[in-house]
Design an enzyme around this catalytic site. Structure first.
Site, PDB file in Angstrom:
ATOM      1  N   PRO A 255      -2.680  -9.474  -8.033  1.00 24.78           N
ATOM      2  CA  PRO A 255      -2.861 -10.177  -6.749  1.00 24.78           C
ATOM      3  C   PRO A 255      -4.224  -9.843  -6.152  1.00 24.78           C
ATOM      4  O   PRO A 255      -4.478  -8.723  -5.743  1.00 24.78           O
ATOM      5  CB  PRO A 255      -1.713  -9.641  -5.892  1.00 24.78           C
ATOM      6  CG  PRO A 255      -1.366  -8.314  -6.487  1.00 24.78           C
ATOM      7  CD  PRO A 255      -1.659  -8.415  -7.954  1.00 24.78           C
TER       8      PRO A 255
ATOM      9  N   ASP B  13      -7.530  -5.417  -6.561  1.00 20.65           N
ATOM     10  CA  ASP B  13      -6.130  -5.593  -6.923  1.00 20.65           C
ATOM     11  C   ASP B  13      -5.272  -5.014  -5.801  1.00 20.65           C
ATOM     12  O   ASP B  13      -5.261  -3.801  -5.580  1.00 20.65           O
ATOM     13  CB  ASP B  13      -5.859  -4.877  -8.255  1.00 20.65           C
ATOM     14  CG  ASP B  13      -4.457  -5.125  -8.789  1.00 20.65           C
ATOM     15  OD1 ASP B  13      -3.581  -5.551  -8.005  1.00 20.65           O
ATOM     16  OD2 ASP B  13      -4.235  -4.887 -10.001  1.00 20.65           O
ATOM     17  N   HIS B  14      -4.554  -5.894  -5.107  1.00 13.63           N
ATOM     18  CA  HIS B  14      -3.795  -5.450  -3.926  1.00 13.63           C
ATOM     19  C   HIS B  14      -2.592  -4.594  -4.295  1.00 13.63           C
ATOM     20  O   HIS B  14      -1.965  -3.987  -3.412  1.00 13.63           O
ATOM     21  CB  HIS B  14      -3.346  -6.652  -3.100  1.00 13.63           C
ATOM     22  CG  HIS B  14      -3.506  -6.448  -1.630  1.00 13.63           C
ATOM     23  ND1 HIS B  14      -3.195  -5.261  -1.008  1.00 13.63           N
ATOM     24  CD2 HIS B  14      -3.952  -7.274  -0.651  1.00 13.63           C
ATOM     25  CE1 HIS B  14      -3.425  -5.367   0.296  1.00 13.63           C
ATOM     26  NE2 HIS B  14      -3.903  -6.575   0.544  1.00 13.63           N
ATOM     27  N   ARG B  15      -2.236  -4.515  -5.581  1.00 11.24           N
ATOM     28  CA  ARG B  15      -1.181  -3.585  -5.983  1.00 11.24           C
ATOM     29  C   ARG B  15      -1.683  -2.142  -5.924  1.00 11.24           C
ATOM     30  O   ARG B  15      -0.905  -1.209  -5.666  1.00 11.24           O
ATOM     31  CB  ARG B  15      -0.727  -3.878  -7.420  1.00 11.24           C
ATOM     32  CG  ARG B  15      -0.104  -5.243  -7.641  1.00 11.24           C
ATOM     33  CD  ARG B  15       0.141  -5.492  -9.121  1.00 11.24           C
ATOM     34  NE  ARG B  15      -1.103  -5.419  -9.900  1.00 11.24           N
ATOM     35  CZ  ARG B  15      -1.147  -5.539 -11.230  1.00 11.24           C
ATOM     36  NH1 ARG B  15      -0.032  -5.721 -11.915  1.00 11.24           N
ATOM     37  NH2 ARG B  15      -2.313  -5.475 -11.859  1.00 11.24           N
TER      38      ARG B  15
ATOM     39  N   VAL C 122      -4.829  -1.241  -4.270  1.00 12.91           N
ATOM     40  CA  VAL C 122      -5.705  -0.972  -3.136  1.00 12.91           C
ATOM     41  C   VAL C 122      -5.192  -1.710  -1.906  1.00 12.91           C
ATOM     42  O   VAL C 122      -4.964  -2.921  -1.943  1.00 12.91           O
ATOM     43  CB  VAL C 122      -7.151  -1.415  -3.447  1.00 12.91           C
ATOM     44  CG1 VAL C 122      -8.075  -1.077  -2.289  1.00 12.91           C
ATOM     45  CG2 VAL C 122      -7.652  -0.774  -4.733  1.00 12.91           C
TER      46      VAL C 122
END
Length: 473
Positions: free
Chosen positions: A267, A443-445, A447
């Site tokens: 994501p 990567d929002h997983r 960060v």
């Protein structure tokens, strides 16, 4: 004894390569590590060294053939311990030969059987396969499709280029020797390589030969009628030439698969920061005048690369990857800094190993060497794997900002925009300053938004005021 050399895996996950040219011939003696062939993978052009010292007995594949990893491409007659050539190994030893260590790897077993198809070459007829030691079998002549109404006739080999074959028929014309960047340049310029005389080794066509050909063609009042004319895809008056279909192969195929995988797996989130980099640009000019930086290409990208390495010390979550199989987050204690490079073969992202240990001068030299090698199509596969974080310098194309897509397996990528002089608030007034925009995708997983913003802020602080290096180092 007869030893076979099988096409090795020249990178992570590559399943095939195209043989661009052979550097040896049947019956030729070769030494250990002598370059025997030049092959093109989905990532780079690679020179294959010989794993044996002996005599070439057979070239299994012709130039221009796409070969699966693990398939035999060349055989050698290798002397035994006493220096006397031994007979061919029995079939029972075939499995052991497949696992014979070589300089470039073992090579994986092919996933499917059958001879791979030759890649189509526009405007040329595929060359006949090399003569084999076994009783020769004449291949069936290639079937030429019927031309569409109004289409140009296929080129016919000239008298000087053909010779009588074993069955009395003329031999077909061999594809001109050249590298992928040169073929791409010729295609972009509309130059037919069959009309270009190569000045490189073994008649290979070089970039300078193509450039000389375009100069000659521009000076000629008209083209000679016996040469085929290149099809211009966007010319509306050429019937079937209004569209062009290009096979999805090589680096374009690899890049597309990687970008789709990244976009639909990680994501993405992107943050932007506009920075006054006047102080950094002034420092660049001062450094360029110093003796120790003679011959070193200093650019804003070098400063940005150094700023990324420094900021990662404070934000290690940006230097990590998501391991879905192990359900773990892997954080790196080193920085393999990827630098996106636009090359004639497409986008490549080779990386600088252990960039965190390099000073500004060493980092500048590494970036220059990396970019030059990539543009020449000579990037080794090892430089294209193992990256931990990347930078894309979109500013060289006059672009201010963008939303870069992550390289698979990385947590962040920074886009550096163009540096422009524009009005900016400075010391309580308005002044012309040098300003750029930084774009960070992550990567929002791995960060959170706050962590990504803080990382980008630290990079911006270094570029806005280089003395911040003292606070972050």
């Amino acid at each position: 004894m007869i030893r076979e050399f099988r096409l090795p895996d020249l990178g992570e996950g590559l399943t095939e390569s195209e043989i661009l040219s052979w550097r040896v011939t049947e019956g030729q003696s070769v030494t250990l590590n002598q370059v025997i062939a030049e092959v093109e993978t989905a990532k780079a052009v690679v020179e294959l060294p010989s794993p044996f010292e002996g005599v070439v007995t057979r070239l299994h594949e012709a130039e221009g053939t796409v070969v699966e990893v693990g398939k035999a491409i060349i055989s050698f007659d290798v002397p035994d311990a006493g220096g006397v050539p031994a007979p061919a190994a029995p079939a029972a030893d075939a499995a052991a030969q497949r696992r014979q260590p070589t300089l470039v790897g073992y090579g994986a077993e092919p996933e499917k059987a059958g001879r791979p198809a030759r890649r189509a070459r526009r405007g040329f007829v595929s060359p006949e396969p090399a003569v084999q030691p076994a009783p020769p079998v004449q291949p069936a002549p290639p079937v030429q499709p019927a031309p569409a109404p109004g289409a140009a006739e296929p080129p016919v080999p000239t008298a000087g280029a053909e010779s009588a074959g074993t069955n009395g028929t003329p031999a077909v014309q061999e594809r001109p020797r050249s590298t992928p960047p040169v073929r791409k340049l010729a295609r972009d310029l509309g130059i037919d390589l069959s009309t270009v005389d190569g000045t490189g080794p073994q008649g290979r066509i070089l970039r300078g030969d193509v450039e000389a050909a375009i100069l000659r063609s521009s000076a000629e009042p008209s083209r000679t009628p016996d040469r085929p004319q290149p099809v211009v895809a966007d010319a509306p008056h050429l019937g079937q030439g209004r569209e062009e279909r290009i096979p999805i192969a090589g680096i374009r195929k690899h890049t597309a698969a990687a970008m789709v995988s990244s976009a639909f797996t990680a994501p993405h989130a992107t943050v932007f920061l506009t920075v006054d980099v006047t102080a950094s640009m002034n420092l660049l000019e001062k450094l360029r005048s110093r003796r120790e930086y003679d011959g070193v290409r200093l650019t804003p990208l070098v400063f940005a690369a150094k700023a990324v390495c420094l900021a990662l010390r404070r934000h290690p979550e940006l230097n990590a990857r998501w391991d879905e199989a192990a359900r773990e987050i892997v954080r790196y204690r080193y920085v393999n800094l990827g630098i996106a490079a636009a090359t004639p073969r497409g986008l490549m992202v080779p990386n600088i190993k252990d960039a965190q240990d390099l000073g500004l001068r060493e980092l500048a030299l590494a970036i220059s060497d990396l970019a030059g090698t990539a543009r020449e199509g000579r990037t080794p596969p090892a430089a294209l794997t193992g990256g931990t974080v990347s930078i894309s310098n979109v500013g060289v194309f006059g672009v201010d900002a963008g939303t870069p897509i992550l390289n698979p397996g990385e947590a962040a990528i920074l886009a550096l925009g163009a540096v422009r002089r524009q009005p900016w608030e400075h010391e309580g007034g308005i002044a012309l300053r040098q300003v750029t925009t930084l774009s960070l995708s992550f990567d929002h997983r791995l960060v959170d938004g706050a962590e990504g913003a803080a990382f980008l802020r630290d990079i911006g602080d270094v570029l806005a005021e280089p003395a911040m290096v003292l606070a972050l180092d």
